[in-house]
Design a protein around this motif. Structure first.
Motif, PDB file in Angstrom:
ATOM      1  N   LYS A  52       0.852  -1.186   0.000  1.00 51.89           N
ATOM      2  CA  LYS A  52       0.000   0.000   0.000  1.00 51.89           C
ATOM      3  C   LYS A  52       0.894   1.244   0.000  1.00 51.89           C
ATOM      4  CE  LYS A  52      -3.526   2.270   2.738  1.00 51.89           C
ATOM      5  NZ  LYS A  52      -4.346   2.212   3.944  1.00 51.89           N
ATOM      6  N   PRO A  53       0.530   2.266  -0.763  1.00 55.27           N
ATOM      7  CA  PRO A  53       1.315   3.502  -0.717  1.00 55.27           C
ATOM      8  C   PRO A  53       1.439   3.998   0.730  1.00 55.27           C
ATOM      9  CG  PRO A  53      -0.285   3.602  -2.500  1.00 55.27           C
ATOM     10  CD  PRO A  53      -0.602   2.355  -1.698  1.00 55.27           C
ATOM     11  N   TRP A  81       3.362   2.522   3.016  1.00 54.43           N
ATOM     12  CA  TRP A  81       3.674   1.423   3.934  1.00 54.43           C
ATOM     13  C   TRP A  81       4.978   1.658   4.691  1.00 54.43           C
ATOM     14  CZ3 TRP A  81       8.064  -1.571   3.976  1.00 54.43           C
ATOM     15  CH2 TRP A  81       8.901  -1.448   2.868  1.00 54.43           C
ATOM     16  N   ASN A  92       5.565   3.936  10.156  1.00 54.29           N
ATOM     17  CA  ASN A  92       4.978   2.720   9.580  1.00 54.29           C
ATOM     18  C   ASN A  92       6.023   1.637   9.345  1.00 54.29           C
ATOM     19  OD1 ASN A  92       2.464   3.871   9.494  1.00 54.29           O
ATOM     20  ND2 ASN A  92       2.432   4.187   7.287  1.00 54.29           N
ATOM     21  N   GLN A 126      11.160  -3.514   0.702  1.00 61.16           N
ATOM     22  CA  GLN A 126      10.054  -4.363   0.237  1.00 61.16           C
ATOM     23  C   GLN A 126      10.490  -5.820   0.167  1.00 61.16           C
ATOM     24  OE1 GLN A 126       8.217  -3.181  -3.438  1.00 61.16           O
ATOM     25  NE2 GLN A 126       7.108  -1.490  -2.499  1.00 61.16           N
ATOM     26  N   GLU A 146      -2.060  -7.506   1.204  1.00 55.03           N
ATOM     27  CA  GLU A 146      -1.622  -6.112   1.095  1.00 55.03           C
ATOM     28  C   GLU A 146      -0.832  -5.764   2.347  1.00 55.03           C
ATOM     29  OE1 GLU A 146      -4.129  -2.345   1.903  1.00 55.03           O
ATOM     30  OE2 GLU A 146      -4.233  -2.658  -0.266  1.00 55.03           O
ATOM     31  N   GLN A 179       0.210  -3.112   4.692  1.00 53.02           N
ATOM     32  CA  GLN A 179      -0.207  -1.753   5.024  1.00 53.02           C
ATOM     33  C   GLN A 179       0.883  -0.987   5.757  1.00 53.02           C
ATOM     34  OE1 GLN A 179      -4.049  -2.183   7.002  1.00 53.02           O
ATOM     35  NE2 GLN A 179      -5.018  -1.873   5.018  1.00 53.02           N
ATOM     36  N   LYS A 180       1.653  -1.716   6.578  1.00 50.16           N
ATOM     37  CA  LYS A 180       2.766  -1.104   7.309  1.00 50.16           C
ATOM     38  C   LYS A 180       3.907  -2.102   7.363  1.00 50.16           C
ATOM     39  CE  LYS A 180      -0.044   1.751  10.414  1.00 50.16           C
ATOM     40  NZ  LYS A 180      -0.288   2.103  11.828  1.00 50.16           N
ATOM     41  N   TYR A 218      -3.259  -6.952   5.251  1.00 48.57           N
ATOM     42  CA  TYR A 218      -4.701  -6.977   5.044  1.00 48.57           C
ATOM     43  C   TYR A 218      -5.001  -7.870   3.849  1.00 48.57           C
ATOM     44  CZ  TYR A 218      -9.410  -5.301   3.913  1.00 48.57           C
ATOM     45  OH  TYR A 218     -10.749  -5.221   3.635  1.00 48.57           O
ATOM     46  N   LYS A 239      -8.051  -8.441   1.458  1.00 45.83           N
ATOM     47  CA  LYS A 239      -9.379  -7.980   1.035  1.00 45.83           C
ATOM     48  C   LYS A 239     -10.221  -9.187   0.615  1.00 45.83           C
ATOM     49  CE  LYS A 239     -11.489  -4.473  -1.880  1.00 45.83           C
ATOM     50  NZ  LYS A 239     -11.231  -3.408  -2.859  1.00 45.83           N
ATOM     51  N   HIS A 274     -11.378  -9.695  -3.083  1.00 49.02           N
ATOM     52  CA  HIS A 274     -10.401  -9.952  -4.141  1.00 49.02           C
ATOM     53  C   HIS A 274     -10.569 -11.395  -4.632  1.00 49.02           C
ATOM     54  CE1 HIS A 274      -6.661 -10.525  -6.285  1.00 49.02           C
ATOM     55  NE2 HIS A 274      -6.554  -9.202  -6.326  1.00 49.02           N
TER      56      HIS A 274
END
Length: 125
Positions: free
Chosen positions: A27-28, A30, A35, A49, A81, A83-84, A98, A100, A103
């Motif tokens: 996620k943008p 992260w 974070n 990453q 995903e 998130q942090k 996360y 979803k 999806h």
């Protein structure tokens, strides 16, 4: 011959989605601010990453029976995903993920059983 091929074909069609390669997206934000403010072990910089992906894969593949929701979501869902990145709260070092539920890669019974519909922590980074 058909009797031997049909069960294999059926198994591949039914189990194929469950065996799909896991997709990890970031996620943008992260890694912005707190974070992702804990350094990679033995290093002087926060997790990249690639290091987060390696950590998550290691936790997923550890084989350890775990009652932790984050590990169970990581093992059962195919679209995760981040998130942090690696950060700290009162419970310890963790990565926030996360899955979803809507999806297509997560519409599996195993994922639906463990996915709580909100972000969860994977501890130990």
């Amino acid at each position: 011959m058909m009797k031997k091929v049909l069960p294999v074909l059926l198994a591949a069609l039914l189990c194929g989605p469950a065996m799909a390669a896991q997709e990890v997206v970031f996620k943008p934000g992260w890694d912005k601010g707190d974070n992702n403010d804990l350094n990679y072990p033995g290093g002087a910089r926060p997790y990249t990453q690639k290091q987060v992906e390696t950590f998550l894969k290691g936790r997923k593949d550890s084989g350890v029976t775990d009652t932790d929701t984050g590990i169970n979501v990581l093992r059962a869902c195919n679209h995760i995903e981040v998130q942090k990145g690696c950060h700290l709260d009162r419970d310890g070092r963790h990565v926030t993920i996360y899955a979803k539920g809507s999806h297509p890669k997560n519409q599996l019974l195993a994922c639906e059983k463990v996915n709580q519909g909100h972000a969860v922590h994977v501890y130990g980074c």
